[in-house]
Design an enzyme around this catalytic site. Sequence first.
Site, PDB file in Angstrom:
ATOM      1  N   GLU A 168      -6.868   4.510   7.977  1.00  0.00           N
ATOM      2  CA  GLU A 168      -6.661   5.945   7.741  1.00  0.00           C
ATOM      3  C   GLU A 168      -7.931   6.590   7.197  1.00  0.00           C
ATOM      4  O   GLU A 168      -8.202   7.766   7.443  1.00  0.00           O
ATOM      5  CB  GLU A 168      -5.454   6.152   6.803  1.00  0.00           C
ATOM      6  N   GLY A 187       2.630   2.455  10.719  1.00  0.00           N
ATOM      7  CA  GLY A 187       3.531   3.599  10.579  1.00  0.00           C
ATOM      8  C   GLY A 187       4.257   3.982  11.849  1.00  0.00           C
ATOM      9  O   GLY A 187       4.844   5.065  11.942  1.00  0.00           O
ATOM     10  N   SER A 240       3.716  -1.939  10.266  1.00  0.00           N
ATOM     11  CA  SER A 240       5.167  -1.946  10.498  1.00  0.00           C
ATOM     12  C   SER A 240       5.845  -3.259  10.109  1.00  0.00           C
ATOM     13  O   SER A 240       6.842  -3.662  10.719  1.00  0.00           O
ATOM     14  CB  SER A 240       5.485  -1.582  11.956  1.00  0.00           C
ATOM     15  N   HIS A 289      -9.531   1.038   4.893  1.00  0.00           N
ATOM     16  CA  HIS A 289      -8.249   1.250   5.585  1.00  0.00           C
ATOM     17  C   HIS A 289      -8.487   2.148   6.802  1.00  0.00           C
ATOM     18  O   HIS A 289      -9.303   3.060   6.759  1.00  0.00           O
ATOM     19  CB  HIS A 289      -7.228   1.883   4.638  1.00  0.00           C
ATOM     20  N   GLU A 319      -5.102  -4.942  10.499  1.00  0.00           N
ATOM     21  CA  GLU A 319      -4.078  -3.909  10.679  1.00  0.00           C
ATOM     22  C   GLU A 319      -4.350  -3.142  11.970  1.00  0.00           C
ATOM     23  O   GLU A 319      -5.141  -2.190  11.970  1.00  0.00           O
ATOM     24  CB  GLU A 319      -4.103  -2.933   9.505  1.00  0.00           C
ATOM     25  N   ASN A 372       0.861  -1.186   0.000  1.00  0.00           N
ATOM     26  CA  ASN A 372       0.000   0.000   0.000  1.00  0.00           C
ATOM     27  C   ASN A 372       0.892   1.229   0.000  1.00  0.00           C
ATOM     28  O   ASN A 372       1.486   1.566   1.020  1.00  0.00           O
ATOM     29  CB  ASN A 372      -0.906  -0.049   1.247  1.00  0.00           C
ATOM     30  N   LYS A 405       0.031   4.221  -0.270  1.00  0.00           N
ATOM     31  CA  LYS A 405      -0.658   5.367   0.343  1.00  0.00           C
ATOM     32  C   LYS A 405      -0.501   6.622  -0.545  1.00  0.00           C
ATOM     33  O   LYS A 405      -0.478   6.503  -1.761  1.00  0.00           O
ATOM     34  CB  LYS A 405      -0.160   5.578   1.774  1.00  0.00           C
TER      35      LYS A 405
HETATM   36  P1  13P Z   1       3.116   0.540   7.594  1.00  0.00           P
HETATM   37  O1  13P Z   1       3.653  -0.749   7.001  1.00  0.00           O
HETATM   38  O2  13P Z   1       3.802   1.752   7.072  1.00  0.00           O
HETATM   39  O3  13P Z   1       3.036   0.454   9.074  1.00  0.00           O
HETATM   40  O4  13P Z   1       1.588   0.653   7.065  1.00  0.00           O
HETATM   41  C1  13P Z   1       0.752  -0.438   7.135  1.00  0.00           C
HETATM   42  C2  13P Z   1      -0.491  -0.144   6.385  1.00  0.00           C
HETATM   43  O5  13P Z   1      -1.268   0.720   6.764  1.00  0.00           O
HETATM   44  C3  13P Z   1      -0.749  -0.882   5.153  1.00  0.00           C
HETATM   45  O6  13P Z   1      -2.022  -0.666   4.667  1.00  0.00           O
END
Ligand code: 13P
Length: 254
Positions: free
Chosen positions: A98, A172, A212, A96, A166, A10, A12
């Site tokens: 976010e 992150g 992560s 997601h 997740e 992803n 993002k």
């Molecule tokens: P990170 O791997 O940067 O922690 O993000 C995970 C994520 O949100 C994948 O959709």
Amino acid sequence: MGRKFFVGGNWKCNGTSDEVKKIVSTLNAAEVPSEEVVEVVVSPPFVFLPLVKGLLRADFSVAAQNCWVRKGGAFTGEISAEMLVNLGIPWVIVGHSERRLILNEANEFVGDKVAYALSQGLKVIACVGETLEQRESGSTMEVVAAQTKAIAEKVSNWDHVVIAYEPVWAIGTGKVATPAQAQEVHFELRKWLAANVNPAVAESTRIIYGGSVNGANCKELASQPDVDGFLVGGASLKPEFVDIIKSAETNKAA
Ligand code: 13P
């Protein structure tokens, strides 16, 4: 039979066209396990989807990071499932954290999106996960079960659904879930699917972990029996994404 290991990247809201081309050329040159062993899907921002689809090796595929909840029309700024299908984009990430947390996407809205995307022929990576507060108050399973229930209520065929667990506190932050923490939630989610959808769906649906994941921690996570792959954020923009793809071999050996 067995659930094929799934590694999603992803990206993002990152990248320029030059950076995107660089990531794709690294992936194209990589030696990875065969398509029988691992399914690899990368998810660039909408604007780079045609570019990435055009350049990416044929054994990897692409996903959008979101789509509109219903048929397209007067919804300024949105991208419809129909448009993704029209461009030959096979996958979409839905729900997601976010988007759930920053854009207030509710469980029911996410469930509607998953169902609509599937109805148009897209395959869906549906994300669930608890916040740190929810974990600390002991409500992790309650939260992910409610998120999954809102999807299950709208979906009758799970063949084209991958669930991404997740935990928000791991995204992150560099604070990856331990293999035991990931395994516990994946196991409970599969149990939930067996009890509330049916045992066949529980057995065949891939539940992947995100938060992560990197080249160093992926192998131990991949060896957990209910971890069927990863959804990778930050590390999917780097060459170590290739090492994460290779962790599929660890899973197979497990
Ligand atoms: P990170 O791997 O940067 O922690 O993000 C995970 C994520 O949100 C994948 O959709």
